[in-house]
Design a protein around this motif. Structure first.
Motif, short mmCIF file in Angstrom:
data_model
loop_
_atom_site.label_atom_id
_atom_site.label_comp_id
_atom_site.label_asym_id
_atom_site.label_seq_id
_atom_site.Cartn_x
_atom_site.Cartn_y
_atom_site.Cartn_z
N GLN A 52 13.27 -2.20 -9.48
CA GLN A 52 12.47 -3.30 -10.03
C GLN A 52 11.71 -4.02 -8.93
O GLN A 52 12.30 -4.44 -7.93
CB GLN A 52 13.36 -4.30 -10.77
N VAL A 53 10.39 -4.15 -9.09
CA VAL A 53 9.56 -4.78 -8.07
C VAL A 53 8.96 -6.10 -8.54
O VAL A 53 8.47 -6.90 -7.73
CB VAL A 53 8.43 -3.84 -7.61
N TYR A 54 9.01 -6.34 -9.86
CA TYR A 54 8.42 -7.59 -10.39
C TYR A 54 9.14 -7.94 -11.68
O TYR A 54 9.52 -7.07 -12.47
CB TYR A 54 6.93 -7.41 -10.65
N GLY A 83 -0.01 -6.75 -7.98
CA GLY A 83 0.18 -5.76 -6.92
C GLY A 83 1.15 -6.16 -5.84
O GLY A 83 1.30 -5.45 -4.85
N PHE A 84 1.81 -7.32 -6.03
CA PHE A 84 2.80 -7.79 -5.06
C PHE A 84 4.16 -7.87 -5.74
O PHE A 84 4.27 -8.24 -6.91
CB PHE A 84 2.42 -9.15 -4.49
N ASN A 127 7.09 -2.45 4.92
CA ASN A 127 6.67 -2.85 6.28
C ASN A 127 6.65 -4.37 6.43
O ASN A 127 5.74 -4.95 7.03
CB ASN A 127 5.29 -2.27 6.60
N GLY A 128 7.64 -5.02 5.85
CA GLY A 128 7.75 -6.47 5.96
C GLY A 128 6.85 -7.24 5.03
O GLY A 128 6.80 -8.48 5.07
N SER A 129 6.11 -6.56 4.16
CA SER A 129 5.19 -7.22 3.23
C SER A 129 5.62 -6.94 1.80
O SER A 129 6.18 -5.89 1.51
CB SER A 129 3.76 -6.73 3.45
N ASN A 130 5.32 -7.87 0.89
CA ASN A 130 5.59 -7.66 -0.52
C ASN A 130 4.45 -6.98 -1.24
O ASN A 130 4.50 -6.80 -2.46
CB ASN A 130 5.90 -9.00 -1.21
N GLN A 131 3.39 -6.60 -0.51
CA GLN A 131 2.29 -5.88 -1.11
C GLN A 131 2.72 -4.44 -1.39
O GLN A 131 3.21 -3.74 -0.51
CB GLN A 131 1.06 -5.89 -0.22
N LEU A 132 2.55 -4.00 -2.63
CA LEU A 132 3.03 -2.70 -3.06
C LEU A 132 1.97 -1.62 -2.84
O LEU A 132 0.77 -1.90 -2.94
CB LEU A 132 3.42 -2.74 -4.54
N GLY A 192 -5.97 0.60 -4.97
CA GLY A 192 -6.74 -0.26 -4.08
C GLY A 192 -5.91 -1.08 -3.13
O GLY A 192 -6.45 -1.80 -2.29
N ASN A 193 -4.56 -1.00 -3.25
CA ASN A 193 -3.70 -1.78 -2.35
C ASN A 193 -3.57 -1.07 -1.00
O ASN A 193 -3.62 0.15 -0.92
CB ASN A 193 -2.31 -1.97 -2.96
#
Length: 400
Positions: free
Chosen positions: A337-339, A353-354, A362-367, A399-400
């Motif tokens: 689960q991501v969101y 997309g987050f 890589n330390g970011s919540n951007q998927l 596009g992410n």
């Protein structure tokens, strides 16, 4: 240290170690007695019955235990037998492996031929965190329940009535224990099909599964059920093409079948969904007119590039306040689960997309761009009562 009895039974009463690169075989019954310790890191051939009352284990990742027979083989004992790789190879009868004891498999189980029957003999089989299986088929699977421990997704090698009928669970965020079993029979006598909620039109009357969560952690997983024309009713298979096939669960508190939704995969003949509970599952058919309750429109393409078009996962409710308490979950292709939102669309709470879960890249919540699952749930006023709607589908992030 082991002895061979007068009745050609191999009885181990001491410590017997089969080292890597070493072959061990026993033609007649192998009995590891209470005082016996048997370590297999080599290649062990068991041509008859196998019984463990002591310790059966391994040190490394090289041990292979081959159960090969020309007549039915009992796999018994009061103690768990810990095995690495396993081969089941016996075609003397349809179900030649009579599992009375407990097996724990950490490597690969090769279901070459012969059904392992623990349903009629009371045994158990568990796949550890690193355990898996190959060559599973109608001719070779487990007839009965299968346990799985660990974090990784798993396809259960289960069947009944001579048919392999898999079910699956996705990755878990913490160590979990699940058990699954397939029943090739009508669930209606135990779980009446006329007791069904909402827009459910019919319940599969030829097969069902149990998926039980046996660990106490709060993490949940996606579950997957499969259909096959040899067991699944033809009208349910046809419903898959119309996106009217869904997973249903018998809900004990309400004493009825409830809709759990599902993402339909026509190529693999499976349906996958997040569930609100565990227990008894099978397929249901949704009334086609109810597939998009409240007139909602779902836009499943997300391109968060700031151009004002599809910048987030858009669920268009129009000008209606029909849908209430909109709950959305998004999962990646491994079932993580991501969101999650319990009041989707309110105060800017949307999926753009987050991740708002534990997953980071890589330390970011951007998927990363890719295909995701979504689960949509909400309440609405039916003709005589408040109804619960649930739908699962694919979401495409780019596009992410």
């Amino acid at each position: 240290l082991f002895t061979v009895s007068m009745v050609s039974q191999t009885s181990n009463t001491g410590v017997l170690t089969v080292s890597e690169g070493t072959v061990f075989s026993t033609v007649k019954r192998f009995d590891n007695q209470t005082s016996g310790t048997f370590y297999n890191d080599g290649d062990a051939y068991i041509y008859s019955h196998f019984n463990n009352e002591g310790i059966v284990d391994f040190y490394g990742t090289t041990g292979l235990t081959r159960f090969i027979g020309a007549s039915p083989q009992e796999l018994s004992g009061s103690q768990v037998s810990y095995l690495y790789d396993v081969l089941f190879d016996n075609n003397s009868v349809s179900a030649p492996f009579e599992l009375l004891g407990a097996l724990d498999i950490s490597g690969i189980s090769d279901f070459y031929q012969g059904v392992v029957d623990n349903d009629n003999f009371g045994g158990s089989i568990n796949f550890s965190a690193t355990g898996g299986h190959i060559n599973t088929s109608d001719l070779s699977h487990v007839d009965g329940g299968v346990h799985k421990t660990g974090l990784n997704s798993f396809t259960y090698p289960i069947g009944d009535g001579g048919y392999y009928r898999l079910a699956g669970t996705s990755n878990s965020e913490s160590e979990s224990l699940y058990k699954s079993k397939f029943f090739y029979e009508n669930s209606n006598p135990l779980y009446p099909h006329d007791l069904r909620a909402g827009a459910l039109e019919a319940i599969d009357d030829q097969e069902y599964w149990t998926i039980e969560k046996e660990s106490t952690n709060t993490d949940d997983v996606l579950i997957t059920l499969s259909w096959r024309d040899v067991t699944t009713p033809a009208n349910f298979i046809a419903a898959a093409a119309e996106e009217a096939l869904t997973i249903v669960r018998w809900d004990e508190p309400t004493n009825m079948w409830v809709n759990e939704g599902g993402v339909i995969d026509m190529d693999n003949q499976t349906v996958t969904t997040a569930v609100s509970g565990y227990g008894v599952f099978t397929f249901g058919m949704i009334e086609v007119g109810e597939v998009l309750a409240c007139g909602l429109t779902i836009y499943n393409g997300v391109t968060p590039n700031g151009d004002g078009v599809n910048d987030f996962f858009f669920i268009d409710t129009g000008n209606s306040d029909c849908a209430r308490n909109i709950h959305v979950q998004v999962f990646n292709r491994w079932g993580v689960q991501v969101y999650q939102s319990d009041n989707y669309g309110v105060d800017g709470d949307v999926f753009n997309g987050f991740s708002n879960g534990r997953l980071t890249v890589n330390g970011s919540n951007q998927l990363p761009s890719g295909t995701y699952y979504y689960i949509l749930e909400f309440e609405y006023d039916g003709s005589s009562k408040v109804e619960h709607f649930k739908k699962a589908g694919y979401l495409y992030l780019s596009g992410n």
